[in-house]
Design a protein around this motif. Structure first.
Motif, short mmCIF file in Angstrom:
data_model
loop_
_atom_site.label_atom_id
_atom_site.label_comp_id
_atom_site.label_asym_id
_atom_site.label_seq_id
_atom_site.Cartn_x
_atom_site.Cartn_y
_atom_site.Cartn_z
N UNK A 1 0.93 -1.20 0.01
CA UNK A 1 0.02 0.07 -0.07
C UNK A 1 0.85 1.28 0.14
N UNK A 2 1.92 1.34 0.70
CA UNK A 2 2.72 2.61 0.96
C UNK A 2 3.81 2.64 -0.15
N UNK A 3 3.26 3.28 -1.05
CA UNK A 3 4.41 3.66 -2.09
C UNK A 3 5.04 4.95 -2.14
N UNK A 4 6.16 5.25 -3.04
CA UNK A 4 6.39 6.66 -3.15
C UNK A 4 5.43 7.59 -3.77
N UNK A 5 5.49 8.93 -3.59
CA UNK A 5 4.52 9.76 -4.33
C UNK A 5 4.79 9.59 -5.82
N UNK A 6 3.75 10.13 -6.54
CA UNK A 6 3.93 10.23 -8.00
C UNK A 6 3.21 11.68 -8.28
N UNK A 7 3.10 11.83 -9.68
CA UNK A 7 2.39 13.00 -10.23
C UNK A 7 0.88 12.95 -10.00
N UNK A 8 0.39 13.88 -9.19
CA UNK A 8 -0.97 13.88 -8.87
C UNK A 8 -1.48 15.27 -8.46
N UNK A 9 -2.55 15.58 -9.01
CA UNK A 9 -3.08 17.07 -8.62
C UNK A 9 -4.62 17.26 -8.74
N UNK A 10 -5.05 18.27 -8.33
CA UNK A 10 -6.72 18.78 -8.54
C UNK A 10 -6.79 19.95 -9.09
N UNK A 11 -7.31 20.35 -9.96
CA UNK A 11 -7.58 21.71 -10.64
C UNK A 11 -8.99 22.28 -10.12
N UNK A 12 -8.98 23.13 -9.35
CA UNK A 12 -10.47 23.80 -9.18
C UNK A 12 -10.61 25.07 -10.09
N UNK A 13 -11.48 25.04 -10.68
CA UNK A 13 -11.76 26.24 -11.67
C UNK A 13 -12.65 27.51 -10.83
N UNK A 14 -13.00 28.25 -11.77
CA UNK A 14 -13.33 29.65 -10.86
C UNK A 14 -14.79 29.17 -10.44
N UNK A 15 -15.51 28.47 -11.34
CA UNK A 15 -16.87 28.31 -10.77
C UNK A 15 -16.95 27.25 -9.61
N UNK A 16 -16.05 26.75 -9.16
CA UNK A 16 -15.86 25.78 -7.95
C UNK A 16 -16.05 24.40 -8.20
N UNK A 17 -15.98 24.12 -9.60
CA UNK A 17 -15.93 22.54 -10.21
C UNK A 17 -14.36 22.25 -10.15
N UNK A 18 -14.15 21.14 -9.77
CA UNK A 18 -13.06 20.20 -9.90
C UNK A 18 -12.61 19.12 -10.64
N UNK A 19 -11.39 19.01 -11.21
CA UNK A 19 -10.97 18.25 -12.25
C UNK A 19 -9.78 17.45 -11.68
N UNK A 20 -9.72 16.15 -11.67
CA UNK A 20 -8.53 15.27 -11.28
C UNK A 20 -7.65 15.47 -12.41
N UNK A 21 -6.32 15.99 -12.39
CA UNK A 21 -5.59 16.15 -13.57
C UNK A 21 -5.22 14.48 -13.91
N UNK A 22 -5.22 13.82 -13.07
CA UNK A 22 -4.80 12.20 -13.36
C UNK A 22 -5.96 11.74 -14.42
N UNK A 23 -7.26 12.05 -14.35
CA UNK A 23 -8.06 11.61 -15.04
C UNK A 23 -8.03 12.23 -16.72
N UNK A 24 -7.30 13.34 -16.73
CA UNK A 24 -7.26 13.90 -18.33
C UNK A 24 -6.26 13.04 -19.01
N UNK A 25 -6.51 12.85 -20.30
CA UNK A 25 -5.73 12.11 -21.17
C UNK A 25 -4.52 13.02 -21.64
N UNK A 26 -3.50 12.27 -22.09
CA UNK A 26 -2.38 13.17 -22.54
C UNK A 26 -2.90 13.99 -24.00
#
Length: 382
Positions: free
Chosen positions: A112-137
């Motif tokens: 379970x305990x692994x080193x960190x990795x690329x991960x972040x959440x973007x919150x837009x001006x309207x309050x909605x959030x996007x997991x950047x991990x879920x966006x495709x390249x």
């Protein structure tokens, strides 16, 4: 692979006669044995503890012979042997580590305990959030006249049309425990975010200033412009035109640190304090007041370059870094003060079991329960 062949590979590894193919085979075979411990033959191989001790001794010999290119160099000689052994050959001691450190009722900890990795959440001006991990390249998302695009895993870029007017809409990008991310802001400024960090910025900078807010740690390469670039934290404002610098401003740290790599920055604390200019290679540390001294740039930039680097670090500050990157909570079950200071360097992709070897240096007893690291006892004479 039969036991004799495996033993032969271990002997070749210790003698330094093993080639890369054989070494890969050795590691892969031993990992499979962890999943099927009944297959380990003590009569032929010796016990796992005996094998671990042999490998440990072999690496010590290499260190003493100054054959150190394949291992991590440490400034504290007394720490080197056991730690280097664990970094290179963690899987040889998983069984031992689990019996010694891990709660045996939770055998999945090692996975379970692994080193960190690329991960972040973007919150837009309207309050909605996007997991950047879920966006495709190469996926783009439009936000009014502004668009942002995931260039690759771990990199988000903002693109602004030339006709875009100044906008007050604020975006926020936040990394979790065990996360990091790189962002290219609308003006071309590059920002690297460490774990548990957050920046907020307008989707279009004004003509008077380029202002962002930071909590946590970030490294900036500011795009050159006549428009000042301002980083605001809860303790200071840092003003630049175009430069490279690092800001550490975590809530759980006693101080806030700004380190200048290139260019020139001005640090403002409050209206009653005279602004201070920071020269390249220097660090401003803020607690009750601000002090400026020459910086250890290698230590400051270690996180961005994929390393932990500790220089005379106490137990608590060491654990705070480990907690952020490996996403574990630190639980102190006793009040104590360790007088020891730790100095060392290791990759941030080091297995968690190997990282725990650091805690042996502090002479403490600890236990892992799920994602909690319980600090149970310390030798008060240390």
């Amino acid at each position: 692979m039969d036991d004799k062949k495996l033993k032969n590979l271990i002997d070749k590894f210790l003698s330094g006669d093993i080639n890369q193919v054989e070494q890969n085979l050795l590691f892969a075979t031993y990992e499979k044995l962890q999943e099927n411990p009944e297959a380990w033959n003590n009569e032929t191989m010796g016990t796992k503890e005996q094998v671990s001790n042999r490998i440990h001794s072999g690496i010590m010999t290499k260190i003493e012979n100054k054959e150190r290119k394949s291992v991590i160099l440490w400034q504290r000689w007394s720490m080197a042997a056991s730690f280097l052994f664990l970094i290179g050959l963690t899987f040889f001691i998983y069984d031992y580590a689990q019996n010694t450190w891990l709660n045996t009722d939770d055998s999945n900890n090692r996975f379970v305990i692994s080193p960190g990795a690329n991960s972040a959440t973007l919150t837009l001006a309207d309050g909605s959030t996007i997991s950047l991990n879920d966006l495709d390249k190469n996926e783009s998302v439009k936000q009014g006249e502004i668009s942002f695009k995931k260039e690759k895993d771990g990199l988000l870029t903002y693109q602004m049309a030339e006709s875009t007017q100044e906008a007050s809409a604020i975006n926020t990008i936040q990394t979790p425990k065990g996360g990091k991310y790189e962002i290219v802001l609308p003006d071309g400024t590059k920002v690297w975010l460490n774990a548990m960090s957050k920046i907020s910025f307008p989707v279009s900078f004004s003509s008077k200033e380029r202002r962002i807010e930071l909590n946590g740690e970030a490294y900036f390469e500011v795009a050159k412009s006549r428009t000042p670039f301002v980083v605001k934290t809860n303790k200071q404002e840092i003003e630049v035109l175009g430069t490279h610098f690092n800001v550490q401003n975590y809530n759980d740290e006693l101080t806030s640190k700004t380190t200048l790599i290139e260019g020139l920055v001005q640090i403002n604390l409050n209206e009653s304090t005279k602004p201070q200019l920071l020269q390249p290679g220097y660090q401003a540390t803020i607690s009750d007041k601000m002090t400026i001294k020459e910086a250890d740039l290698q230590e400051t930039l270690a996180w961005k370059n994929g390393y932990f680097q500790f220089t005379d670090a106490d137990l608590q500050s060491t654990l705070r870094q480990i907690s952020r990157w490996y996403n574990v909570d630190i639980i102190y079950e006793a009040n104590f003060i360790s007088k020891k200071k730790f100095t060392g360097r290791l990759p941030r992709n080091t297995d968690f079991v190997a990282v725990l070897e650091i805690l042996k240096y502090f002479d403490i007893k600890f236990e892992i329960k799920s994602r909690e690291l319980h600090i149970k006892k310390i030798n008060t004479n240390s």
